[in-house]
Motif scaffolding. Sequence first.
Motif, PDB file in Angstrom:
ATOM      1  N   ILE A  76       0.865  -1.182   0.000  1.00 12.97           N
ATOM      2  CA  ILE A  76       0.000   0.000   0.000  1.00 12.97           C
ATOM      3  C   ILE A  76       0.897   1.226   0.000  1.00 12.97           C
ATOM      4  O   ILE A  76       1.791   1.343   0.855  1.00 12.97           O
ATOM      5  N   ALA A  77       0.659   2.112  -0.952  1.00  7.49           N
ATOM      6  CA  ALA A  77       1.421   3.367  -1.052  1.00  7.49           C
ATOM      7  C   ALA A  77       2.934   3.128  -1.008  1.00  7.49           C
ATOM      8  O   ALA A  77       3.676   3.851  -0.339  1.00  7.49           O
ATOM      9  N   GLY A  78       3.353   2.066  -1.705  1.00  6.52           N
ATOM     10  CA  GLY A  78       4.785   1.787  -1.813  1.00  6.52           C
ATOM     11  C   GLY A  78       5.396   1.058  -0.639  1.00  6.52           C
ATOM     12  O   GLY A  78       6.582   0.727  -0.657  1.00  6.52           O
ATOM     13  N   LYS A 100      -8.387   2.827   0.862  1.00 10.42           N
ATOM     14  CA  LYS A 100      -7.295   2.811  -0.126  1.00 10.42           C
ATOM     15  C   LYS A 100      -7.359   1.535  -0.986  1.00 10.42           C
ATOM     16  O   LYS A 100      -8.114   0.622  -0.716  1.00 10.42           O
ATOM     17  N   VAL A 101      -6.495   1.515  -2.000  1.00  9.33           N
ATOM     18  CA  VAL A 101      -6.352   0.337  -2.855  1.00  9.33           C
ATOM     19  C   VAL A 101      -4.983  -0.274  -2.572  1.00  9.33           C
ATOM     20  O   VAL A 101      -3.965   0.425  -2.609  1.00  9.33           O
ATOM     21  N   GLY A 102      -4.970  -1.561  -2.261  1.00  5.42           N
ATOM     22  CA  GLY A 102      -3.713  -2.276  -2.028  1.00  5.42           C
ATOM     23  C   GLY A 102      -3.470  -3.287  -3.128  1.00  5.42           C
ATOM     24  O   GLY A 102      -4.390  -3.644  -3.873  1.00  5.42           O
ATOM     25  N   ILE A 103      -2.237  -3.736  -3.244  1.00  4.90           N
ATOM     26  CA  ILE A 103      -1.909  -4.787  -4.206  1.00  4.90           C
ATOM     27  C   ILE A 103      -1.399  -5.982  -3.421  1.00  4.90           C
ATOM     28  O   ILE A 103      -0.450  -5.866  -2.636  1.00  4.90           O
ATOM     29  N   LEU A 104      -2.083  -7.112  -3.607  1.00  9.06           N
ATOM     30  CA  LEU A 104      -1.727  -8.341  -2.903  1.00  9.06           C
ATOM     31  C   LEU A 104      -0.880  -9.206  -3.840  1.00  9.06           C
ATOM     32  O   LEU A 104      -1.311  -9.549  -4.936  1.00  9.06           O
ATOM     33  N   TYR A 105       0.327  -9.505  -3.395  1.00  7.67           N
ATOM     34  CA  TYR A 105       1.239 -10.352  -4.171  1.00  7.67           C
ATOM     35  C   TYR A 105       1.357 -11.712  -3.490  1.00  7.67           C
ATOM     36  O   TYR A 105       1.627 -11.767  -2.281  1.00  7.67           O
ATOM     37  N   THR A 106       1.183 -12.783  -4.233  1.00 11.88           N
ATOM     38  CA  THR A 106       1.433 -14.121  -3.697  1.00 11.88           C
ATOM     39  C   THR A 106       2.432 -14.841  -4.591  1.00 11.88           C
ATOM     40  O   THR A 106       2.175 -15.063  -5.778  1.00 11.88           O
ATOM     41  N   GLY A 107       3.578 -15.175  -4.011  1.00 11.35           N
ATOM     42  CA  GLY A 107       4.590 -15.953  -4.715  1.00 11.35           C
ATOM     43  C   GLY A 107       4.246 -17.424  -4.636  1.00 11.35           C
ATOM     44  O   GLY A 107       3.781 -17.911  -3.594  1.00 11.35           O
ATOM     45  N   HIS A 108       4.443 -18.134  -5.734  1.00 13.23           N
ATOM     46  CA  HIS A 108       4.188 -19.572  -5.824  1.00 13.23           C
ATOM     47  C   HIS A 108       5.459 -20.245  -6.330  1.00 13.23           C
ATOM     48  O   HIS A 108       5.975 -19.858  -7.389  1.00 13.23           O
ATOM     49  N   ALA A 109       5.951 -21.228  -5.616  1.00 10.55           N
ATOM     50  CA  ALA A 109       7.096 -22.021  -6.076  1.00 10.55           C
ATOM     51  C   ALA A 109       6.671 -23.477  -6.114  1.00 10.55           C
ATOM     52  O   ALA A 109       6.183 -24.013  -5.111  1.00 10.55           O
ATOM     53  N   LEU A 110       6.824 -24.096  -7.267  1.00 14.85           N
ATOM     54  CA  LEU A 110       6.427 -25.497  -7.441  1.00 14.85           C
ATOM     55  C   LEU A 110       7.672 -26.297  -7.805  1.00 14.85           C
ATOM     56  O   LEU A 110       8.278 -26.074  -8.851  1.00 14.85           O
ATOM     57  N   LEU A 111       8.063 -27.205  -6.908  1.00 20.00           N
ATOM     58  CA  LEU A 111       9.253 -28.037  -7.116  1.00 20.00           C
ATOM     59  C   LEU A 111       8.807 -29.451  -7.468  1.00 20.00           C
ATOM     60  O   LEU A 111       8.087 -30.079  -6.690  1.00 20.00           O
ATOM     61  N   ASP A 112       9.209 -29.909  -8.636  1.00 17.33           N
ATOM     62  CA  ASP A 112       8.870 -31.255  -9.092  1.00 17.33           C
ATOM     63  C   ASP A 112      10.107 -32.133  -8.921  1.00 17.33           C
ATOM     64  O   ASP A 112      11.032 -32.085  -9.725  1.00 17.33           O
ATOM     65  N   LEU A 113      10.138 -32.931  -7.856  1.00 16.46           N
ATOM     66  CA  LEU A 113      11.309 -33.757  -7.569  1.00 16.46           C
ATOM     67  C   LEU A 113      11.467 -34.879  -8.583  1.00 16.46           C
ATOM     68  O   LEU A 113      12.582 -35.299  -8.876  1.00 16.46           O
ATOM     69  N   LYS A 165     -14.123  -4.371  -3.349  1.00 16.55           N
ATOM     70  CA  LYS A 165     -14.006  -5.152  -4.583  1.00 16.55           C
ATOM     71  C   LYS A 165     -12.556  -5.566  -4.775  1.00 16.55           C
ATOM     72  O   LYS A 165     -11.647  -5.018  -4.139  1.00 16.55           O
ATOM     73  N   ILE A 166     -12.370  -6.538  -5.654  1.00 11.35           N
ATOM     74  CA  ILE A 166     -11.011  -6.932  -6.025  1.00 11.35           C
ATOM     75  C   ILE A 166     -10.926  -6.976  -7.546  1.00 11.35           C
ATOM     76  O   ILE A 166     -11.928  -7.161  -8.230  1.00 11.35           O
ATOM     77  N   GLU A 167      -9.724  -6.755  -8.058  1.00 11.99           N
ATOM     78  CA  GLU A 167      -9.462  -6.891  -9.493  1.00 11.99           C
ATOM     79  C   GLU A 167      -8.369  -7.928  -9.635  1.00 11.99           C
ATOM     80  O   GLU A 167      -7.241  -7.722  -9.191  1.00 11.99           O
ATOM     81  N   GLY A 168      -8.722  -9.063 -10.249  1.00 14.17           N
ATOM     82  CA  GLY A 168      -7.749 -10.142 -10.379  1.00 14.17           C
ATOM     83  C   GLY A 168      -8.269 -11.403  -9.720  1.00 14.17           C
ATOM     84  O   GLY A 168      -9.465 -11.549  -9.464  1.00 14.17           O
ATOM     85  N   CYS A 169      -7.352 -12.297  -9.423  1.00 16.11           N
ATOM     86  CA  CYS A 169      -7.713 -13.610  -8.885  1.00 16.11           C
ATOM     87  C   CYS A 169      -8.135 -13.533  -7.420  1.00 16.11           C
ATOM     88  O   CYS A 169      -7.396 -13.053  -6.571  1.00 16.11           O
ATOM     89  N   HIS A 170      -9.335 -14.043  -7.149  1.00 17.03           N
ATOM     90  CA  HIS A 170      -9.903 -14.051  -5.795  1.00 17.03           C
ATOM     91  C   HIS A 170      -9.092 -14.936  -4.849  1.00 17.03           C
ATOM     92  O   HIS A 170      -8.724 -14.547  -3.738  1.00 17.03           O
ATOM     93  N   SER A 171      -8.759 -16.167  -5.295  1.00 21.28           N
ATOM     94  CA  SER A 171      -8.061 -17.085  -4.385  1.00 21.28           C
ATOM     95  C   SER A 171      -6.627 -16.633  -4.098  1.00 21.28           C
ATOM     96  O   SER A 171      -6.055 -16.975  -3.063  1.00 21.28           O
ATOM     97  N   ASN A 172      -6.060 -15.819  -4.987  1.00 21.74           N
ATOM     98  CA  ASN A 172      -4.716 -15.267  -4.759  1.00 21.74           C
ATOM     99  C   ASN A 172      -4.671 -14.459  -3.469  1.00 21.74           C
ATOM    100  O   ASN A 172      -3.684 -14.474  -2.734  1.00 21.74           O
TER     101      ASN A 172
END
Length: 198
Positions: A76-78, A100-113, A165-172
Amino acid sequence: MSVPVFVLASASPARKKLLQLAGIEPIVCSSNFDESQIQSEDAIELVETLAKCKAETVVNQFSDALILGCDSVLEIAGNIYGKPESPQDAIARWQIMRGKVGILYTGHALLDLRQNQQLVSCGITKVYFANLSGREIAAYVASGEPLKCAGSFALEGKGGLFVEKIEGCHSNVIGLSLPLLAQMLAQLGYSVTDFWQS
């Protein structure tokens, strides 16, 4: 072809529930990774690195598995926010977030052994917060819910009342983008339906 076991390297009940609702019954293996080791001013770099570290932390416990690590922050606000450290911290954050408007970031790492491959990606969703009163903020923080969540709110809980409201993926926003996971699985040659319990 049999599929490897699906491991969630996170103790997050919300992430586990999202996977279960999507038909995947994960083995939960909390990474207990010390997030303070990773510092970055760039939200995408931060969540992608943390997701990868969490997944890598549990690798030695499995020989044939798909391991998913995730991490979320709110910008939010940098300024980048993870989980609040105290109720006072959560109240101070909501005083900044309201209206305010926030940006939610979710990192995803997928390791295929099995295939010795790894994918790292980030889901990004805009979140529009309601303009809460001081009383509403105090009551919400007193519920305890914001203290367990990146960004001090849970969309799938009481916090959903305060998101206009949200813009983008809900489950994210809940902590794991299901469409992004499906895309990542496809890149590795799997279908998400391969992991449905028969």
